[in-house]
Design an enzyme around this catalytic site. Structure first.
Site, PDB file in Angstrom:
ATOM      1  N   ASP A  16       0.858  -1.188   0.000  1.00 58.34           N
ATOM      2  CA  ASP A  16       0.000   0.000   0.000  1.00 58.34           C
ATOM      3  C   ASP A  16       0.895   1.238   0.000  1.00 58.34           C
ATOM      4  OD1 ASP A  16      -2.154   1.665   0.113  1.00 58.34           O
ATOM      5  OD2 ASP A  16      -2.752   1.147   2.151  1.00 58.34           O
ATOM      6  N   ASP A 112      -2.748   2.426  -6.178  1.00 56.74           N
ATOM      7  CA  ASP A 112      -1.724   2.502  -5.132  1.00 56.74           C
ATOM      8  C   ASP A 112      -1.663   1.297  -4.203  1.00 56.74           C
ATOM      9  OD1 ASP A 112      -4.165   3.034  -3.960  1.00 56.74           O
ATOM     10  OD2 ASP A 112      -3.397   4.574  -2.621  1.00 56.74           O
ATOM     11  N   GLU A 113      -2.352   0.212  -4.510  1.00 54.30           N
ATOM     12  CA  GLU A 113      -2.238  -0.966  -3.651  1.00 54.30           C
ATOM     13  C   GLU A 113      -2.508  -2.242  -4.436  1.00 54.30           C
ATOM     14  OE1 GLU A 113      -5.177  -1.683  -0.583  1.00 54.30           O
ATOM     15  OE2 GLU A 113      -6.527  -0.204  -1.472  1.00 54.30           O
TER      16      GLU A 113
END
Length: 364
Positions: A16, A112-113
């Site tokens: 993350d 983003d993860e």
């Protein structure tokens, strides 16, 4: 008697990125470093929404999805920055390339993860902890950004672990420690438990995983519906969901919240032109064709409706998407209505369906 060998424990990493959009802005613009910045809509006019905030702004209580006006009230010194999604997508692509050095079993959750299954890694490193360290270091060296990682035997625990030592954290929950970890976890920390559910649990005297564990599966289903079965399993550390690198796309959509309410059909059609173009571009990028166009409308009083139209054959041409969206809009009698948000989506990428009668379909 023939015995079967149990499958090996999986090695799952959840990566993350830390304050992803805000960190990129601070990286690219030195004058923003160390400042409280908010990436998202402007607080001017009726105001937009926070996409993310730097850690300097989070200290004041600024959070994602918060109205920009409230963010400004909490942090008057905040600097508001418009998102640059083309830059964020390119950085995300680079991060994905780093992941692929170690495994192809990657399940992106957003820009983003992502989950990574490194049970068998490409470089035969063998240690998920070591792989997580290498990934974090590569992101730092090549992109000047930080990421937090959670490492465990399943997706649920790995995702929770990645949030425990942010920013730039690395948390390992080994197989022998999973159940004890889940017992100590506060119910609001369970991924998927929102504020309403957490409040309900606390009214029932359920504050931790250990409290949840005292209830039978049928009790949990009675109080929380089918999600209760998930709670029953997860509090015992049981999550057999695989990392899915080719998770099926169910829909492709885009929407826009306007600075001021739209009140004329011309304004609404002009907005649909732009939104449909975004959807069309994405469809071409992923080579997708669908059969159902859906229109989403949110009015100034926050009342929300969706309307859709399905076709027998798949398509992705802009004209069909746009003309259908505009027809669906006319069917809602939009004259003199105050519209805060419009969205357009295309779905039904699978089986051929008969034409619909315009029933609602929740896409967004």
């Amino acid at each position: 008697m023939q015995t079967t060998t149990p499958p090996p424990l999986r090695k799952i990493i959840h990566i993350d990125m830390d304050a992803f959009y805000a960190s990129i802005e601070q990286r690219d613009f030195p004058e923003l470093r160390g400042k409280a910045i908010v990436v998202g809509g402007s607080p001017e006019g009726r105001g937009g929404v926070v996409a993310t905030a730097s850690y300097e702004a989070r200290k004041f209580g600024v959070r994602s999805a918060m109205p920009s006006k409230k963010a400004q009230q909490l942090c008057p010194e905040a600097i508001f920055v418009r998102p640059r999604f083309d830059v964020y997508k390119e950085v995300s692509r680079h991060i994905r390339e780093i992941f692929h050095r170690y495994t192809d079993l990657i399940e992106p959750l957003s820009l983003d993860e992502a989950y990574l299954d490194v049970t068998e890694d490409k470089l035969q490193i063998g240690s998920a902890i070591e792989i997580a360290k290498l990934i974090k270091q590569a992101i730092k060296d090549e992109l000047q950004l930080t990421a937090s990682a959670g490492v465990s035997v399943n997706k649920f625990v790995a995702k929770i672990a990645s949030d425990l030592q942010k920013p730039d954290g690395l948390t390992f929950i080994g197989p022998s420690g999973v159940e004890a970890f889940m017992e100590k976890l506060a119910v609001e920390k369970f991924h998927g438990v929102g504020k309403v559910t957490a409040d309900k649990m606390k009214r029932m005297g359920l504050y931790t995983g250990a409290d949840l564990k005292k209830l039978s599966e049928s009790d949990l289903v009675q109080h929380f519906g089918k999600t209760g079965r998930f709670y029953y399993r997860i509090v015992r550390g049981l999550d057999d969901r695989p990392v899915e690198p080719h998770r099926e796309t169910k829909s492709m959509s885009a929407e826009d919240t306007f600075a001021y309410d739209l009140t004329t059909i011309d304004e609404m059609n002009e907005a649909l032109d732009k939104i449909a173009q975004i959807v069309h571009t994405r469809l071409l990028k992923y080579n997708l064709k669908g059969r159902t166009v859906t229109l989403k409308i949110k009015y100034s009083d926050f009342r929300q409706i969706t309307r859709n139209q399905s076709f027998p054959q798949p398509f992705n041409d802009l004209q069909t998407i746009l003309s259908t969206a505009k027809q669906l809009l006319l069917g809602t009698d939009p004259e003199d209505k105050k519209i805060r948000l419009l969205g357009v989506g295309l779905s039904n990428f699978g089986e051929i369906l008969p034409p619909s009668n315009g029933q609602q379909l929740e896409l967004f």
